[in-house]
Write a protein that holds these residues in place. Structure first.
Motif, mmCIF file in Angstrom:
data_model
loop_
_atom_site.group_PDB
_atom_site.id
_atom_site.type_symbol
_atom_site.label_atom_id
_atom_site.label_comp_id
_atom_site.label_asym_id
_atom_site.label_seq_id
_atom_site.Cartn_x
_atom_site.Cartn_y
_atom_site.Cartn_z
ATOM 1 N N ILE A 32 -5.667 -4.312 6.452
ATOM 2 C CA ILE A 32 -4.302 -4.103 6.798
ATOM 3 C C ILE A 32 -3.436 -4.905 5.910
ATOM 4 N N PHE A 33 -3.726 -6.131 5.763
ATOM 5 C CA PHE A 33 -3.016 -7.183 5.229
ATOM 6 C C PHE A 33 -2.984 -6.899 3.612
ATOM 7 N N GLN A 34 -4.197 -6.562 3.363
ATOM 8 C CA GLN A 34 -4.409 -6.375 1.713
ATOM 9 C C GLN A 34 -3.633 -5.084 1.370
ATOM 10 N N THR A 35 -3.783 -4.037 2.301
ATOM 11 C CA THR A 35 -3.034 -2.750 1.876
ATOM 12 C C THR A 35 -1.568 -2.926 1.770
ATOM 13 N N VAL A 36 -1.072 -3.633 2.667
ATOM 14 C CA VAL A 36 0.494 -3.604 2.538
ATOM 15 C C VAL A 36 0.999 -4.794 1.638
ATOM 16 N N LEU A 37 0.122 -5.617 1.361
ATOM 17 C CA LEU A 37 0.428 -6.573 0.294
ATOM 18 C C LEU A 37 0.368 -5.939 -0.941
ATOM 19 N N TRP A 38 -0.700 -5.177 -1.343
ATOM 20 C CA TRP A 38 -0.511 -4.441 -2.438
ATOM 21 C C TRP A 38 0.637 -3.434 -2.792
ATOM 22 N N ILE A 39 0.728 -2.852 -1.452
ATOM 23 C CA ILE A 39 1.775 -1.802 -1.686
ATOM 24 C C ILE A 39 3.157 -2.340 -1.991
ATOM 25 N N LEU A 51 4.983 -14.380 -1.798
ATOM 26 C CA LEU A 51 5.255 -15.373 -0.907
ATOM 27 C C LEU A 51 4.868 -15.062 0.555
ATOM 28 N N LEU A 52 5.075 -13.877 0.897
ATOM 29 C CA LEU A 52 4.859 -13.347 2.142
ATOM 30 C C LEU A 52 3.415 -13.543 2.328
ATOM 31 N N GLY A 53 2.585 -13.044 1.517
ATOM 32 C CA GLY A 53 1.167 -13.243 1.437
ATOM 33 C C GLY A 53 0.526 -14.597 1.693
ATOM 34 N N LEU A 54 1.299 -15.720 1.163
ATOM 35 C CA LEU A 54 0.811 -17.173 1.454
ATOM 36 C C LEU A 54 1.260 -17.272 2.982
ATOM 37 N N LEU A 55 2.507 -16.816 3.256
ATOM 38 C CA LEU A 55 2.990 -17.042 4.615
ATOM 39 C C LEU A 55 2.170 -16.435 5.758
ATOM 40 N N ARG A 60 -2.251 -16.870 9.616
ATOM 41 C CA ARG A 60 -3.464 -16.734 10.087
ATOM 42 C C ARG A 60 -4.475 -17.985 10.271
ATOM 43 N N HIS A 61 -4.207 -19.119 9.655
ATOM 44 C CA HIS A 61 -4.663 -20.468 9.781
ATOM 45 C C HIS A 61 -4.425 -21.053 11.132
ATOM 46 N N LYS A 62 -3.257 -20.960 11.440
ATOM 47 C CA LYS A 62 -2.477 -21.497 12.708
ATOM 48 C C LYS A 62 -2.988 -20.597 13.880
ATOM 49 N N MET A 76 1.441 -18.235 18.483
ATOM 50 C CA MET A 76 2.331 -18.602 17.496
ATOM 51 C C MET A 76 2.129 -18.036 16.246
ATOM 52 N N GLY A 77 0.804 -18.147 15.945
ATOM 53 C CA GLY A 77 0.298 -17.665 14.613
ATOM 54 C C GLY A 77 -0.038 -16.258 14.722
ATOM 55 N N PHE A 78 -0.355 -15.669 15.598
ATOM 56 C CA PHE A 78 -0.543 -14.266 15.930
ATOM 57 C C PHE A 78 0.960 -13.455 15.850
ATOM 58 N N TYR A 79 1.956 -14.054 16.413
ATOM 59 C CA TYR A 79 3.507 -13.201 16.079
ATOM 60 C C TYR A 79 3.832 -13.786 14.839
ATOM 61 N N LEU A 80 3.590 -14.805 14.188
ATOM 62 C CA LEU A 80 3.970 -14.980 13.049
ATOM 63 C C LEU A 80 3.334 -13.869 11.790
ATOM 64 N N SER A 81 2.071 -13.601 11.971
ATOM 65 C CA SER A 81 1.356 -12.842 11.230
ATOM 66 C C SER A 81 2.017 -11.523 11.326
ATOM 67 N N LEU A 82 2.308 -11.078 12.697
ATOM 68 C CA LEU A 82 2.614 -9.622 12.778
ATOM 69 C C LEU A 82 4.133 -9.681 12.159
ATOM 70 N N ILE A 83 4.852 -10.527 12.327
ATOM 71 C CA ILE A 83 6.413 -10.452 11.526
ATOM 72 C C ILE A 83 6.092 -10.294 10.062
ATOM 73 N N VAL A 84 5.072 -11.169 9.586
ATOM 74 C CA VAL A 84 4.733 -11.057 8.111
ATOM 75 C C VAL A 84 4.386 -9.715 7.770
ATOM 76 N N LEU A 85 3.487 -9.175 8.494
ATOM 77 C CA LEU A 85 2.931 -7.818 8.295
ATOM 78 C C LEU A 85 4.102 -6.752 8.250
ATOM 79 N N ALA A 86 5.086 -6.830 9.210
ATOM 80 C CA ALA A 86 6.049 -6.005 9.192
ATOM 81 C C ALA A 86 6.923 -6.178 8.177
ATOM 82 N N CYS A 87 7.168 -7.218 7.869
ATOM 83 C CA CYS A 87 8.110 -7.544 6.332
ATOM 84 C C CYS A 87 7.232 -6.702 5.119
#
Length: 117
Positions: A32-39, A51-55, A60-62, A76-87
């Protein structure tokens, strides 16, 4: 080996199960991450997408390290990763809409914004 769980078993000590589940969850979200990052990078802005990919990787590390310590430590890490995926999804969708508008309507929002600034 650390928790004395022999393959193919995936149950054992609670520490092992949390680590295994964290690894599985990260593997499930990776496509999912790779798909939305590339698009987002292809259709919107490569710098912002990277920048969002690094975030996302930081989130995910957290998530992973929080989950291996305690199940509640993952939030905290899960919610942050969901926010980044949404962005990233929003950026990708906006880029696709802009490309379609430019192709079929001759109206490019990116060029209009660039002229303003």
């Amino acid at each position: 080996m650390k928790h004395k769980v022999a393959p193919p078993a995936v149950t054992g000590a609670p520490e092992f199960e949390r680590t295994f589940r964290a690894q599985q969850n990260c593997a499930e979200f990776y496509p999912i991450f790779q798909t939305v990052l590339w698009i987002a990078g292809c259709f919107c802005n490569q710098e912002l997408a990277s920048l969002l990919g690094l975030l996302y990787m930081f989130a995910r590390h957290k998530y992973f390290h929080g989950y291996t310590q305690a199940a509640s430590g993952r939030l905290m890490g899960f919610y942050l990763s969901l926010i980044v995926l949404a962005c990233l999804t929003i950026l990708g969708a906006a880029g696709i809409v802009n490309s379609l508008m430019d192709e079929y309507l001759g109206f490019n929002v990116g060029k209009k914004l660039h002229k303003l600034f």
